[in-house]
Design a protein around this motif. Structure first.
Motif, mmCIF file in Angstrom:
data_model
loop_
_atom_site.group_PDB
_atom_site.id
_atom_site.type_symbol
_atom_site.label_atom_id
_atom_site.label_comp_id
_atom_site.label_asym_id
_atom_site.label_seq_id
_atom_site.Cartn_x
_atom_site.Cartn_y
_atom_site.Cartn_z
ATOM 1 N N PHE A 52 -18.463 -25.476 -12.574
ATOM 2 C CA PHE A 52 -17.850 -24.147 -12.586
ATOM 3 C C PHE A 52 -17.893 -23.568 -13.993
ATOM 4 N N LYS A 53 -17.563 -24.378 -15.006
ATOM 5 C CA LYS A 53 -17.549 -23.914 -16.396
ATOM 6 C C LYS A 53 -18.949 -23.538 -16.870
ATOM 7 N N LYS A 54 -19.955 -24.290 -16.425
ATOM 8 C CA LYS A 54 -21.312 -24.061 -16.911
ATOM 9 C C LYS A 54 -22.049 -22.965 -16.131
ATOM 10 N N ALA A 55 -21.770 -22.857 -14.824
ATOM 11 C CA ALA A 55 -22.563 -21.948 -13.979
ATOM 12 C C ALA A 55 -21.913 -20.598 -13.734
ATOM 13 N N SER A 56 -20.570 -20.499 -13.886
ATOM 14 C CA SER A 56 -19.845 -19.244 -13.600
ATOM 15 C C SER A 56 -20.234 -18.677 -12.238
ATOM 16 N N ILE A 71 -7.059 -25.638 -11.637
ATOM 17 C CA ILE A 71 -7.884 -25.627 -12.848
ATOM 18 C C ILE A 71 -8.870 -24.460 -12.810
ATOM 19 N N LEU A 72 -9.516 -24.257 -11.663
ATOM 20 C CA LEU A 72 -10.499 -23.175 -11.546
ATOM 21 C C LEU A 72 -9.848 -21.819 -11.780
ATOM 22 N N LYS A 73 -8.631 -21.643 -11.276
ATOM 23 C CA LYS A 73 -7.944 -20.361 -11.456
ATOM 24 C C LYS A 73 -7.538 -20.137 -12.908
ATOM 25 N N GLU A 74 -7.256 -21.240 -13.625
ATOM 26 C CA GLU A 74 -6.958 -21.098 -15.052
ATOM 27 C C GLU A 74 -8.207 -20.725 -15.835
ATOM 28 N N LEU A 75 -9.348 -21.255 -15.394
ATOM 29 C CA LEU A 75 -10.603 -20.953 -16.081
ATOM 30 C C LEU A 75 -11.049 -19.516 -15.839
ATOM 31 N N ASN A 76 -10.933 -19.060 -14.597
ATOM 32 C CA ASN A 76 -11.297 -17.676 -14.260
ATOM 33 C C ASN A 76 -10.577 -17.279 -12.978
ATOM 34 N N HIS A 77 -9.515 -16.518 -13.135
ATOM 35 C CA HIS A 77 -8.683 -16.169 -11.970
ATOM 36 C C HIS A 77 -9.383 -15.206 -11.019
ATOM 37 N N GLN A 78 -10.481 -14.544 -11.471
ATOM 38 C CA GLN A 78 -11.143 -13.562 -10.619
ATOM 39 C C GLN A 78 -12.105 -14.185 -9.602
ATOM 40 N N THR A 79 -12.615 -15.376 -9.887
ATOM 41 C CA THR A 79 -13.598 -15.983 -8.982
ATOM 42 C C THR A 79 -12.949 -16.356 -7.663
ATOM 43 N N PRO A 80 -13.440 -15.836 -6.526
ATOM 44 C CA PRO A 80 -12.847 -16.186 -5.231
ATOM 45 C C PRO A 80 -13.154 -17.638 -4.855
ATOM 46 N N VAL A 81 -12.122 -18.351 -4.392
ATOM 47 C CA VAL A 81 -12.261 -19.754 -4.000
ATOM 48 C C VAL A 81 -11.830 -19.904 -2.540
ATOM 49 N N VAL A 82 -12.759 -20.364 -1.698
ATOM 50 C CA VAL A 82 -12.478 -20.625 -0.288
ATOM 51 C C VAL A 82 -12.115 -22.101 -0.147
ATOM 52 N N VAL A 83 -10.890 -22.370 0.279
ATOM 53 C CA VAL A 83 -10.429 -23.746 0.434
ATOM 54 C C VAL A 83 -10.709 -24.209 1.858
ATOM 55 N N GLU A 134 -19.870 -21.680 -22.658
ATOM 56 C CA GLU A 134 -18.775 -22.587 -22.329
ATOM 57 C C GLU A 134 -17.488 -21.790 -22.127
ATOM 58 N N ALA A 135 -16.403 -22.496 -21.849
ATOM 59 C CA ALA A 135 -15.152 -21.827 -21.467
ATOM 60 C C ALA A 135 -14.457 -21.162 -22.651
ATOM 61 N N PHE A 136 -13.835 -20.016 -22.365
ATOM 62 C CA PHE A 136 -12.899 -19.366 -23.283
ATOM 63 C C PHE A 136 -11.525 -19.472 -22.641
ATOM 64 N N ILE A 137 -10.637 -20.237 -23.244
ATOM 65 C CA ILE A 137 -9.305 -20.472 -22.692
ATOM 66 C C ILE A 137 -8.265 -19.800 -23.587
ATOM 67 N N ALA A 138 -7.472 -18.898 -23.008
ATOM 68 C CA ALA A 138 -6.438 -18.177 -23.758
ATOM 69 C C ALA A 138 -5.055 -18.719 -23.415
#
Length: 459
Positions: free
Chosen positions: A49-53, A74-86, A193-197
């Motif tokens: 996820f971090k490498k491919a966006s 973790i994925l939502k912390e990295l990018n909250h906009q990416t939709p995730v289907v569980v 790579e990731a930008f974490i705020a």
């Protein structure tokens, strides 16, 4: 199996410990025009996820070690906009509710049906295109304006971004410290790579160590699972520590150790975790004053302050007001699907003279209210009078005294008014005022004596 990536096609990440499900779902997505990346567990999924966006994630719930709910967090912390289907073959209402609260895009029960997958792909693709348009607009005009102060910041970013030096950004609230940090990251060798705020002021003191360094399962009450901290998530990327001046001395000591050793232990853990992180810190406080008060570590200050950035307040960027208004009006026009508004000349002058104590954030919020509340396309002074605070009216621009007896007297009156105005603009700091008006500090002091202006007495 994974297909060859085509940048024109959307990308989905499939995280599932069952190979047959990964491959079957990948074939379906390929037929629908999607490229795919596959991961067999949560840790591998986070890394990809971090490498491919990706533009969409399919995530299984029941996986060993790092389960789907933990991975989703973790994925939502990295990018909250990416939709995730569980996805789950043993779904419960409780699991579905937890996933939705964390931010899951959809919850699907296995076996998966084509009838449920296809609408999700269509919806996710529309979101991708919308985000792409917004991202292009932001990337093209992220740091808006042409004032000399802003141009200096841009030149500094281009100079230091490719290096790995740590950076300390200072400036008032709302001046765009995170925007500068993201620009540095985007132009660095770590840009993929990731930008974490992290907002250090927003995290309770008792939780900040867990947020930054992570924790082991059972480390404290409610630690029902191990968790990666922000330093770990930012490995090989950039960690932005906002409002670092609000961090406790205890946490400052641990941050200093990590910066020196580039390794740490999770809360409740004993294993040393090594990281390669570029740290960019920011604060609206005067850290030298905080050091004198004993509230900030001097050694940490000098460790962070390798490259200092000092952001100018919006009141010193009057020439940027027009560009900023055009930019935000364009954003709100796209969001609201309405014609783009513009300022009349006198309205622009009024905004340019206003002091903007809340800086760009205040300007943006006011323009959003205008777009929502005022139907007219041209914004005039009468529209603004009800929006600008009454107790902070725009300062009058110094003008020549037409009633002066001589030209020399008129020039003297103007010069005195101009210096008073600039002193107030710079909070009566003589050094800053001298820099702002382009004179030596000693020359300004002589002028103050001539005009009988005492900065200690506020004029």
């Amino acid at each position: 199996m994974e297909n060859q990536l085509d940048k024109s096609r959307p990308l989905a990440l499939i995280v599932d410990d069952e190979e047959s499900i990964r491959n079957t779902l990948a074939d379906v997505l390929d037929d629908e025009g999607w490229d795919t990346k596959l991961a067999a567990n949560g840790y591998e999924g986070v890394d990809r996820f971090k490498k491919a966006s990706p533009d969409l994630v399919f995530l299984d719930v029941w996986m060993p070690n790092l389960d789907g709910i933990q991975t989703l967090q973790i994925l939502k912390e990295l990018n909250h906009q990416t939709p995730v289907v569980v996805m789950s073959g043993h779904g419960t209402i409780d699991t579905a509710v937890r996933a939705t609260r964390i931010g899951a895009f959809e919850y699907l029960e296995k076996p998966l049906s084509l009838e449920k997958i296809l609408p999700l792909l269509e919806h996710a693709n529309k979101l991708r295109k919308a985000h792409s348009r917004t991202s292009q607009l932001v990337e093209a005009t992220e740091m808006i304006g042409r004032s000399e102060g802003l141009m200096q910041i841009k030149r500094q970013i281009n100079m230091v971004a490719p290096r790995n030096a740590w950076i300390l950004i200072t400036g008032e609230n709302g001046t765009g410290k995170e925007v500068v940090a993201r620009n540095v990251h985007a132009r660095s060798t770590r840009c993929n790579e990731a930008f974490i705020a992290v907002n250090c002021a927003a995290i309770p003191e008792e939780l900040i160590e867990s947020e930054l360094f992570g924790h082991q399962k059972g480390a404290f009450t409610n630690a029902i699972a191990s968790k990666q901290g922000k330093f770990e998530l930012a490995n090989n990327g950039t960690l932005f520590l906002d409002e670092i001046g609000d961090m406790s001395l205890k946490t400052q000591a641990k941050i200093l150790r990590i910066l020196q050793e580039q390794k740490f232990e999770r809360v409740g853990g004993v294993e040393a975790i090594e990281v390669d992180v570029r740290v960019i810190a920011a604060t609206n406080k005067n850290l030298k004053e905080e050091i004198e008060k004993g509230q900030f570590r001097e050694d940490l200050y000098y460790r962070l302050n390798v490259i200092p950035f000092e952001l100018p307040p919006l009141r010193d960027r009057g020439d940027d007001i027009s560009d900023l208004c055009d930019y935000f009006f364009q954003q709100f026009s796209l969001e609201l699907a309405e014609p783009q508004k513009r300022l009349s000349d006198d309205a622009y002058l009024m905004l340019k003279q206003y002091r903007w104590p809340g800086n760009i954030r205040e300007l943006k919020n006011m323009l959003e209210r205008i777009c929502i509340m005022i139907p007219d396309e041209v914004i005039r002074v009468e529209h603004l009078k009800g929006l600008l605070p009454v107790d902070d009216e725009p300062r009058p621009t110094p003008t020549l005294n037409a009633q002066a007896a001589t030209l020399k007297q008129a020039k003297t009156d103007f010069e005195r008014a101009f210096i008073l105005d600039k002193l107030e603009e710079n909070q009566w700091n003589v050094t800053k005022t001298a820099e702002a008006i382009g004179v030596e500090r000693s020359n300004l002091h002589r002028k103050l004596k001539v005009f009988k202006i005492d900065p200690k007495q506020r004029g």
